[in-house]
Design a protein around this motif. Structure first.
Motif, short mmCIF file in Angstrom:
data_model
loop_
_atom_site.label_atom_id
_atom_site.label_comp_id
_atom_site.label_asym_id
_atom_site.label_seq_id
_atom_site.Cartn_x
_atom_site.Cartn_y
_atom_site.Cartn_z
N ALA B 6 0.84 -1.20 0.00
CA ALA B 6 0.00 0.00 0.00
C ALA B 6 0.88 1.25 0.00
O ALA B 6 0.64 2.20 -0.77
CB ALA B 6 -0.91 0.00 1.22
N TRP B 7 1.93 1.21 0.84
CA TRP B 7 2.85 2.34 0.91
C TRP B 7 3.53 2.55 -0.44
O TRP B 7 3.68 3.66 -0.93
CB TRP B 7 3.90 2.05 1.99
CG TRP B 7 5.05 3.00 1.99
CD1 TRP B 7 5.10 4.24 2.54
CD2 TRP B 7 6.33 2.80 1.38
NE1 TRP B 7 6.32 4.81 2.32
CE2 TRP B 7 7.10 3.96 1.62
CE3 TRP B 7 6.90 1.74 0.66
CZ2 TRP B 7 8.41 4.10 1.16
CZ3 TRP B 7 8.21 1.88 0.22
CH2 TRP B 7 8.94 3.04 0.47
N PHE B 8 3.88 1.43 -1.06
CA PHE B 8 4.57 1.48 -2.35
C PHE B 8 3.66 2.07 -3.42
O PHE B 8 4.08 2.92 -4.21
CB PHE B 8 4.97 0.05 -2.72
CG PHE B 8 6.00 -0.01 -3.81
CD1 PHE B 8 7.24 0.57 -3.64
CD2 PHE B 8 5.72 -0.66 -5.00
CE1 PHE B 8 8.19 0.50 -4.64
CE2 PHE B 8 6.66 -0.72 -6.00
CZ PHE B 8 7.89 -0.15 -5.81
N ASN B 9 2.39 1.66 -3.41
CA ASN B 9 1.44 2.18 -4.38
C ASN B 9 1.21 3.68 -4.18
O ASN B 9 1.07 4.42 -5.14
CB ASN B 9 0.11 1.43 -4.30
CG ASN B 9 0.20 0.10 -5.02
OD1 ASN B 9 1.00 -0.06 -5.93
ND2 ASN B 9 -0.60 -0.86 -4.60
N ASP B 10 1.18 4.10 -2.90
CA ASP B 10 1.06 5.53 -2.61
C ASP B 10 2.22 6.29 -3.20
O ASP B 10 2.06 7.35 -3.81
CB ASP B 10 1.05 5.76 -1.09
CG ASP B 10 -0.36 5.63 -0.54
OD1 ASP B 10 -1.27 5.38 -1.37
OD2 ASP B 10 -0.54 5.77 0.67
N LEU B 11 3.40 5.72 -3.01
CA LEU B 11 4.61 6.37 -3.48
C LEU B 11 4.56 6.56 -5.00
O LEU B 11 5.02 7.57 -5.53
CB LEU B 11 5.82 5.50 -3.11
CG LEU B 11 7.19 6.13 -3.32
CD1 LEU B 11 7.44 7.19 -2.26
CD2 LEU B 11 8.26 5.06 -3.23
N LEU B 12 3.97 5.59 -5.67
CA LEU B 12 3.95 5.63 -7.13
C LEU B 12 2.75 6.40 -7.68
O LEU B 12 2.66 6.66 -8.87
CB LEU B 12 3.93 4.21 -7.69
CG LEU B 12 5.20 3.40 -7.43
CD1 LEU B 12 4.98 1.96 -7.84
CD2 LEU B 12 6.38 3.99 -8.17
N ALA B 13 1.83 6.75 -6.78
CA ALA B 13 0.55 7.29 -7.25
C ALA B 13 0.71 8.56 -8.07
O ALA B 13 0.02 8.76 -9.07
CB ALA B 13 -0.36 7.54 -6.06
N ASP B 14 1.64 9.43 -7.66
CA ASP B 14 1.77 10.72 -8.34
C ASP B 14 2.75 10.67 -9.50
O ASP B 14 3.16 11.69 -10.02
CB ASP B 14 2.24 11.79 -7.35
CG ASP B 14 1.24 11.96 -6.24
OD1 ASP B 14 0.05 11.70 -6.51
OD2 ASP B 14 1.65 12.31 -5.14
N ASN B 15 3.15 9.49 -9.87
CA ASN B 15 4.23 9.38 -10.82
C ASN B 15 3.72 8.78 -12.12
O ASN B 15 3.14 7.69 -12.12
CB ASN B 15 5.30 8.48 -10.21
CG ASN B 15 6.60 8.59 -10.95
OD1 ASN B 15 6.59 8.62 -12.18
ND2 ASN B 15 7.69 8.65 -10.23
N LEU B 16 3.94 9.50 -13.22
CA LEU B 16 3.38 9.02 -14.49
C LEU B 16 4.25 7.94 -15.12
O LEU B 16 3.75 7.08 -15.83
CB LEU B 16 3.27 10.20 -15.46
CG LEU B 16 2.16 11.19 -15.15
CD1 LEU B 16 2.23 12.36 -16.09
CD2 LEU B 16 0.80 10.50 -15.23
N ILE B 17 5.54 7.99 -14.85
CA ILE B 17 6.45 7.09 -15.56
C ILE B 17 6.69 5.80 -14.79
O ILE B 17 6.55 4.71 -15.32
CB ILE B 17 7.77 7.80 -15.84
CG1 ILE B 17 7.52 9.00 -16.74
CG2 ILE B 17 8.75 6.86 -16.51
CD1 ILE B 17 8.70 9.87 -16.93
N PHE B 18 7.04 5.93 -13.49
CA PHE B 18 7.39 4.72 -12.75
C PHE B 18 6.17 4.10 -12.09
O PHE B 18 5.99 4.14 -10.89
CB PHE B 18 8.50 5.01 -11.74
CG PHE B 18 9.76 5.42 -12.42
CD1 PHE B 18 10.46 4.49 -13.17
CD2 PHE B 18 10.23 6.71 -12.35
CE1 PHE B 18 11.61 4.85 -13.82
CE2 PHE B 18 11.38 7.08 -13.01
CZ PHE B 18 12.07 6.14 -13.75
N THR B 19 5.29 3.56 -12.92
CA THR B 19 4.11 2.86 -12.44
C THR B 19 4.50 1.42 -12.12
O THR B 19 5.56 0.96 -12.54
CB THR B 19 3.03 2.85 -13.52
OG1 THR B 19 3.56 2.16 -14.65
CG2 THR B 19 2.65 4.26 -13.92
N PRO B 20 3.65 0.69 -11.39
CA PRO B 20 3.97 -0.72 -11.16
C PRO B 20 4.23 -1.47 -12.46
O PRO B 20 5.07 -2.37 -12.51
CB PRO B 20 2.71 -1.25 -10.46
CG PRO B 20 2.16 -0.05 -9.77
CD PRO B 20 2.47 1.12 -10.65
#
Lengths: 256, 243
Positions: B6-20
């Motif tokens: 969940a923390w990891f997904n939050d971290l990536l939430a605002d990022n257009l390039i480094f998605t899961p």
């Protein structure tokens, strides 16, 4: 004092920006990814030719500037425009929203569907998740076909990405690929007309959904070069009016 | 575990390039690169030992063919070797019908073959240099003990040659890791392939390539550390004695 400094700096920035905008071109460098037959390719004696090249030269002539063609591989073609290696891209580039955020497009100058091409031995009538399961699909890296195939089939099929369309056709002939997804006329001239083996179009030609397949091919400019784009748009309208466009079209795609 | 993701997904939430999804491509690339480099180094090492012994043979008819092989593979760019093995083999008539085709069809194995042959050539020359540099006193002593040629090779020459070759071989390993970046030209999704994919999809050269450069740096660091450890262990006798 501080405020004054900010204001004057802002003024400088605006002046700099507007002088960049007002730049007039007498020599337009155009980026192009060769080969992509029949849109851009080299003849046997090494001369650059193709629909994009002929139309581009005609447009430049109409505007009254000289054209210089700069070759650039596809996956770096937009960054190359940004870093001023050339001033425009005319290389079968489909207009879509993703690219619109990066570049300024001219009016579309041709529309072109994509299509699946496979050896006739593959023997499927339609490309979908079931028929493509376990197959190896070839696409050119960074193209809209790449995006479409990646988003829709990467869970069921293996995707091989190539730098050039030529490498892909070579691997198709080598039987490393089961099926490729290409702009229709390119597949037509490189695969359907091939004497090496029997290739067929699988299913219908595809130009939907718009989110992937966009609104036809456009010439791309840097966002601030609005005047240049406008000149190209006007020239394009004139060429379509006076029949020059139809003549160039017939040269590569035959009469409609 | 759930918290972390969940923390990891939050971290990536605002990022257009480094998605899961794109991180998945990088991960896939990391696995491919590691496999490719590791397997080719192991196979290259196994090939290089007998080749190095042949290469240092007194008999011309043994050493010359090996010299020819190392000369060709060290004298041409790895990229060209990869092109020839990947695209060249398909021009052999009827290759598609042979038992080799299932292997050559995939991009992975032609790349593995090219990398193995290339690193084996360099490693052979590294070992040959180390074998030649064996001090003549050790050889004379071994002869005085009545050792046969093969026993001397096994007990005296090779162990000391391997130790001498270690620093140079560590360099070769790092060189191989970086050379593997060309694997993406034959459609392999290695680390560089993943970076090129992200670059082409998001038009973001800095993000895509800086991220992958950081991963290569980490890998190189691991290799350096491993070889430093090995050198400490195996070259302990060369260090000055501290009380």
């Amino acid at each position: 004092m501080k405020k004054l400094l900010t204001v004057s700096l802002l003024g400088l920035a605006v002046a700099a920006a507007s002088s960049a905008q007002a730049r007039d071109y007498d020599n337009v460098r155009i980026g192009v990814d060769v080969p992509y037959e029949p849109m851009e390719y080299r003849t046997a004696d090494g001369e650059l030719t193709g629909f994009d090249i002929d139309l581009g030269n005609a447009l430049c002539e109409r505007i009254g500037v000289t054209c210089e063609w700069v070759e650039q591989e596809w996956d770096g073609i937009i960054p190359g425009l940004m870093s001023r290696n050339y001033d425009a891209i005319m290389s079968s580039m489909t207009i879509n929203d993703e690219r619109r955020q990066q570049v300024l497009f001219s009016d579309p100058y041709i529309t072109m569907p994509s299509a699946w091409f496979a050896p006739s031995s593959l023997d499927i009538s339609e490309a979908n998740e079931e028929t493509l399961a376990g197959k190896t699909i070839g696409v050119q890296r960074g193209t809209l076909q790449d995006n479409f195939v990646t988003d829709n089939f990467s869970s069921v099929a293996q995707i091989s990405r190539y730098s050039t369309a030529d490498d892909m056709v070579l691997d198709m002939e080598a039987q490393r690929l089961d099926i490729v997804f290409l702009d229709f006329p390119i597949g037509q001239s490189t695969l359907l007309d091939s004497e090496e083996a029997e290739y067929v179009v699988v299913g219908e030609r595809i130009s939907e959904p718009k989110e992937y397949f966009g609104d036809g091919f456009g010439i791309a400019f840097r966002q601030r070069d609005e005047a240049l784009a406008e000149q190209f748009n006007e020239a394009l309208a004139e060429l379509q009016e006076d029949g020059t466009y139809d003549e160039i079209y017939a040269r590569y795609f035959g009469e409609e | 575990m759930l918290d972390i993701s969940a923390w990891f997904n939050d971290l990536l939430a605002d990022n257009l390039i480094f998605t899961p999804t794109t991180l998945g491509y990088y991960w896939e690339g990391l696995v491919t690169t590691t496999q490719l480099v590791f397997l080719s180094l192991v196979a290259g090492l196994i090939l290089a030992v007998p080749l190095a012994i042949m290469r240092s043979s007194k008999h011309k008819w043994i050493s010359l063919p090996v010299y020819f092989y190392t000369y060709v593979f060290r004298g041409t760019p790895l990229l060209i070797q990869l092109y020839i093995i990947y695209y060249g083999v398909v021009f052999i008539d009827g290759i598609q019908e042979t038992f080799l085709w299932p292997v050559l069809r995939e991009a992975f194995y032609p790349a593995l073959i090219a990398f193995t042959l290339n690193t084996a050539a360099y490693t052979t020359e590294i070992f040959r240099g180390a074998i030649k540099a064996t001090s003549k006193g050790e050889i004379e002593a071994a002869r005085a003990y009545g050792m046969s040629q093969s026993l001397m090779m096994r007990r005296i020459i090779l162990p000391s040659a391997f130790r001498r070759a270690l620093p140079a071989y560590g360099n070769e390993v790092i060189f191989m890791l970086h050379a593997s970046a060309i694997a993406s030209v034959v459609t392999l999704m290695d680390l560089t392939g993943a970076a090129r994919f992200v670059y082409a999809r998001f038009y973001a050269p800095f993000d895509a390539f800086l991220f992958v450069a950081a991963i290569y740096l980490c890998l190189t660091f691991a290799i350096l550390y491993f070889f430093r450890f090995l050198e400490k262990k195996l070259l302990a006798h060369l260090r000055p004695q501290n009380s």
